[in-house]
Design a protein around this motif. Structure first.
Motif, short mmCIF file in Angstrom:
data_model
loop_
_atom_site.label_atom_id
_atom_site.label_comp_id
_atom_site.label_asym_id
_atom_site.label_seq_id
_atom_site.Cartn_x
_atom_site.Cartn_y
_atom_site.Cartn_z
N GLY A 26 -47.44 -81.39 103.97
CA GLY A 26 -47.61 -82.29 102.84
C GLY A 26 -48.34 -81.70 101.65
O GLY A 26 -48.56 -82.38 100.66
N LEU A 27 -48.73 -80.42 101.71
CA LEU A 27 -49.43 -79.77 100.62
C LEU A 27 -48.47 -79.50 99.46
O LEU A 27 -47.33 -79.11 99.67
N TYR A 28 -48.93 -79.72 98.24
CA TYR A 28 -48.14 -79.40 97.06
C TYR A 28 -48.40 -77.95 96.67
O TYR A 28 -49.56 -77.53 96.59
N ASN A 29 -47.33 -77.19 96.48
CA ASN A 29 -47.41 -75.77 96.18
C ASN A 29 -46.81 -75.46 94.83
O ASN A 29 -45.99 -76.22 94.31
N SER A 30 -47.16 -74.31 94.28
CA SER A 30 -46.60 -73.85 93.01
C SER A 30 -45.09 -73.72 93.14
O SER A 30 -44.58 -73.31 94.19
N PRO A 31 -44.32 -74.07 92.09
CA PRO A 31 -42.86 -73.99 92.17
C PRO A 31 -42.34 -72.56 92.38
O PRO A 31 -41.21 -72.38 92.81
N GLN A 32 -43.14 -71.54 92.08
CA GLN A 32 -42.71 -70.16 92.25
C GLN A 32 -42.77 -69.69 93.70
O GLN A 32 -42.15 -68.71 94.06
N LEU A 33 -43.53 -70.38 94.55
CA LEU A 33 -43.69 -69.96 95.94
C LEU A 33 -42.47 -70.34 96.78
O LEU A 33 -41.78 -71.32 96.50
N THR A 34 -42.23 -69.56 97.83
CA THR A 34 -41.14 -69.87 98.77
C THR A 34 -41.68 -70.30 100.13
O THR A 34 -40.94 -70.88 100.91
N THR A 35 -42.96 -70.02 100.38
CA THR A 35 -43.59 -70.47 101.63
C THR A 35 -44.88 -71.21 101.30
O THR A 35 -45.53 -70.93 100.29
N CYS A 36 -45.27 -72.13 102.15
CA CYS A 36 -46.46 -72.95 101.95
C CYS A 36 -47.72 -72.09 102.08
O CYS A 36 -47.84 -71.26 102.99
N LYS A 37 -48.69 -72.31 101.17
CA LYS A 37 -49.95 -71.57 101.21
C LYS A 37 -50.79 -71.96 102.42
O LYS A 37 -51.55 -71.16 102.93
N LYS A 38 -50.65 -73.19 102.89
CA LYS A 38 -51.49 -73.68 103.97
C LYS A 38 -50.93 -73.35 105.36
O LYS A 38 -51.63 -72.78 106.20
N CYS A 39 -49.66 -73.69 105.59
CA CYS A 39 -49.10 -73.53 106.94
C CYS A 39 -48.03 -72.45 107.06
O CYS A 39 -47.61 -72.11 108.17
N GLY A 40 -47.57 -71.88 105.95
CA GLY A 40 -46.59 -70.81 105.99
C GLY A 40 -45.15 -71.25 106.18
O GLY A 40 -44.26 -70.42 106.31
N ALA A 41 -44.89 -72.55 106.17
CA ALA A 41 -43.53 -73.07 106.35
C ALA A 41 -42.70 -72.79 105.09
O ALA A 41 -43.23 -72.67 103.99
N ASP A 42 -41.39 -72.68 105.27
CA ASP A 42 -40.49 -72.48 104.14
C ASP A 42 -40.45 -73.74 103.27
O ASP A 42 -40.38 -74.86 103.78
N LEU A 43 -40.49 -73.53 101.95
CA LEU A 43 -40.43 -74.63 101.00
C LEU A 43 -38.99 -74.84 100.54
O LEU A 43 -38.20 -73.90 100.55
N PRO A 44 -38.64 -76.06 100.13
CA PRO A 44 -37.27 -76.29 99.64
C PRO A 44 -37.04 -75.51 98.35
O PRO A 44 -37.97 -75.27 97.58
#
Length: 94
Positions: A26-44
């Motif tokens: 549920g963490l909001y990440n920068s749009p430039q990232l491809t993986t979550c900063k907190k859990c390392g999961a792939d972002l859409p």
């Protein structure tokens, strides 16, 4: 005219990409990232903006703001400092 600029509005310049929400934590990440900063999961993936015919400048624009929806009131085409030329893309009728 706006009193204060909202970077996600898109009224007078192209809107900024909104933060991506991780589906795992549920963490909001920068749009430039491809993986979550907190859990390392792939972002859409970030959705691609459509290329549209800008009525404000009379040319195709690959990164439109809301000015593309209607021509200038005086009927003369203007210039736009945010104009992004289209490169071999299909046109969306918005």
């Amino acid at each position: 005219m706006c009193w204060s600029c909202n970077p996600y509005c898109g009224g007078c310049k192209p809107p900024k990409d909104k933060p991506k929400k991780c589906e795992s934590c549920g963490l909001y990440n920068s749009p430039q990232l491809t993986t979550c900063k907190k859990c390392g999961a792939d972002l859409p993936p970030t959705p691609k903006r459509p290329t549209v015919m800008c009525l404000y400048i009379g040319e195709l624009c690959a990164n439109p703001c809301n000015r593309h929806k209607k021509p200038p009131q005086d009927g003369k085409l203007k210039t736009c400092r945010w104009h992004t030329p289209a490169q071999g893309e299909t046109i969306s009728k918005q």
